[in-house]
Design a protein around this motif. Sequence first.
Motif, mmCIF file in Angstrom:
data_model
loop_
_atom_site.group_PDB
_atom_site.id
_atom_site.type_symbol
_atom_site.label_atom_id
_atom_site.label_comp_id
_atom_site.label_asym_id
_atom_site.label_seq_id
_atom_site.Cartn_x
_atom_site.Cartn_y
_atom_site.Cartn_z
ATOM 1 N N ASN A 102 -36.289 35.482 34.646
ATOM 2 C CA ASN A 102 -36.146 35.983 36.013
ATOM 3 C C ASN A 102 -36.360 37.510 36.073
ATOM 4 O O ASN A 102 -36.993 38.033 36.983
ATOM 5 N N ASP A 103 -35.837 38.227 35.057
ATOM 6 C CA ASP A 103 -36.001 39.689 35.033
ATOM 7 C C ASP A 103 -37.454 40.077 34.875
ATOM 8 O O ASP A 103 -37.943 41.029 35.495
ATOM 9 N N VAL A 105 -40.032 38.528 35.850
ATOM 10 C CA VAL A 105 -40.774 38.253 37.099
ATOM 11 C C VAL A 105 -40.606 39.431 38.055
ATOM 12 O O VAL A 105 -41.585 39.899 38.666
ATOM 13 N N ARG A 106 -39.383 39.943 38.202
ATOM 14 C CA ARG A 106 -39.137 41.083 39.093
ATOM 15 C C ARG A 106 -39.820 42.343 38.573
ATOM 16 O O ARG A 106 -40.377 43.142 39.334
ATOM 17 N N GLU A 109 -43.527 42.435 39.442
ATOM 18 C CA GLU A 109 -43.801 42.823 40.819
ATOM 19 C C GLU A 109 -43.753 44.344 40.975
ATOM 20 O O GLU A 109 -44.601 44.933 41.658
ATOM 21 N N GLU A 110 -42.787 45.015 40.316
ATOM 22 C CA GLU A 110 -42.668 46.466 40.404
ATOM 23 C C GLU A 110 -43.856 47.148 39.741
ATOM 24 O O GLU A 110 -44.354 48.177 40.241
#
Length: 772
Positions: A102-103, A105-106, A109-110
């Motif tokens: 999950n980390d 994936v974020r 995006e950044e």
Amino acid sequence: MADADQPERRKRRNLLQSYYGASEDNDEIDTPSDPCDIDGKGFQPQLYLDQLLLKKSLTELMDKEGEMTSAIKSLDSSMQTLVYENYNKFIGATDTIRKMKNDFVRMEEEMDLLSQNMNSIVTFSTDITSTLYERRAKISQLHGVHSLLKKLQYLFDLPQKLQKFIDNHDYSLAVRCYLQTQAVVNRYKDMPSFQGIHSECETIVRDLKVKLKLKFRDHESTAQELSECVDLLLKLNEPAASLYEEYLAHAQEKLSEDLNELQKQIELKQAGPEVDNTDISILSVDILEFVDIGCNRFLSNMCLVIASYTEMFLHQSKNLENDLEMVALQMLNQFVWRLMDQYFQHIETRLRLEESSTDTALLVRALDRFSRRLQAMNKLLPNTDFASAGNDIVLKIACEKMHQYLDTLKMQFADSVADVRHNLASPKLLSKSVQDGKMSLSELLDTLNQSVVDQVKATLEHLQSFIESGLTYATTRHFRTTYCSEVRKLLVSYLNHLYSVAKDYCDTNTVSGPPLLLILARFSSDMGHSTAMYLLGYVDELFISDSSKATPIGSLCENFKEIGQKLLNHYVRIQGQVISQLLRKSVETRDWLNTIEPRTVRAVMKRVIEDITAIDTLVSQLFEEGVRKERSSDSSRRTLNYSSASKHPSKHNWTYASSINSTLMSNIQKLFSEKIEIFTAIEFNKVSILTGIIKISLKTFLECVRLRSFGTYGLQQIQVDTHYLQLYLWRFVSDENIVHSLLDEIVNSAVHRCVEPTLMEPSIVELICDQG
């Protein structure tokens, strides 16, 4: 299927073995498999069971079954626990992996957003560059021109700025501005537009140097202001050597004032209190205050000068050449040592004026404060040792004080001897000695001995204060060793002085009473046997010194014993001469040929007995009895040989009717009689002293009789006198035969010198002596 899984299993097994460090091949090679080992790889159940059935009984088989059942249960429980723990770890790892997914994936995006922003920036930058490309060169040129115009304007305004800074007494800022532009102004000084600026700046800088030098020479300038002036002058390329000299000359004026004040204090102390001085500011002070004035004023100012000089000239050596730095250091050393020598002379002169002072503690405090302050100065100036020079002065003053104490000890001993002589000459004491028969010679001796010991101890205690713990100068080995050695030399010098004084009393020309000689003889003997060793041991105990270089104790003790013996011999000779004088006058002043028949003992013989009795009383107060030879039971009533000779002519004594020559018989008697030594060594006891005095006296009596001619009555008077002497003198001597022999010789000599030798009957002689 099983064959297909076999390589995979082997691979996993190899990985596990490599992880845990196991080696199947080595185990198989090193250790052969045991088919009955239940934990081994080659375990065979059937063979193991057959072995148990063959070797074990039923009971043992049942026990073995229970043991194996317990082991199986334990292993099963351990396996379940292991599986549970691994399952929990697996669950935890699964959760961790899900969270990381999950980390990421974020974060992805950044990163995409950041990439878009960077692309936008690059686009804008490209647009700006393309737009300003044509004007960039012109802008750079205009910026350069603007900077040049600002510099030119700064240069044109430089003289006014410098003058403004100087008027505001901001000299450091003026020097900094000048130094920043000095290179440019000097470079373009030939250009017409810069010639005026250059000349104005040089004029202003010259005026600035003059003002800085005036401030440098100003007595009211502080150390910080002086340091700032020197720093600015050095930056303005002022010659360093001239600054050294000016600074030291300026500092010397202040230091000379401090030295002059010390000189005035010395002059006041030398003039004494009788000088009329109305100026309260220069009243004489004690030694401690004098040292404080020197330390707090002269030394403090000297330390400030050294620190300032070092900070201004030596610590800025990076701006100076090495030769200039050496010159600066050399000038400082010469300056400091020249003034410090004067300071040391003033201190030493003032300390010497304390010779008459009895306050040793105050002097020690002053010396310690003087030495302590000098040690602090050593840290300021390298390659100097003011503390050693100060310690040399302290040691010199301490030794001079030591010699002063030695002179005091000598005067005190002279006073003690004078007191003894005064007590001996006191009429009250003399009358007491005559009436009571007691003269306190022993008390006088004890007083003399005790006074010497007490005075030496008091002096050593005073001298010990110079090396007490906590004193700065006393911690140096050189000072302590030298000082302790000098203290021991002082005591040895004092003991030698006592020896010299006692030796002077042995001179026959010295006027001194016999009792004083007797006291000094016993005093010298006591010094040689105990007192000197005690005092030297006491000084060695207080002052740890190198005794290997010291005067041997044995030689001092032997000197005192020797002089004590000489004094005792001198006393015996003097007393013998006194009594001999009485006997000689009594013989020489009488007409022995025409004298009357004796009816009593002459008064001079009674006086002799009285004097010897008085001497015995005095000597007994200082000396022990001594050893006597065994006496006969009738010593006091013994009849001399001449009486028996007159009654028994057959015994070859004096028988004037005999045809044998009396002179020949006398000579024969002398051959068989023991020779009597008159001047023999006197022992330190009463019997020996009295024996020596009596032998001298009787020997003088004998020689006087030999020189006179006698009539019959004169011979009989000598007979009566000698018998009277024999009645009393035997009890004072060590051997009564000495008295008997000398008295026999006296009568024999009188007989030989008699015109008509006729002796008186012994009974009549005894009767006359009893009446006398």
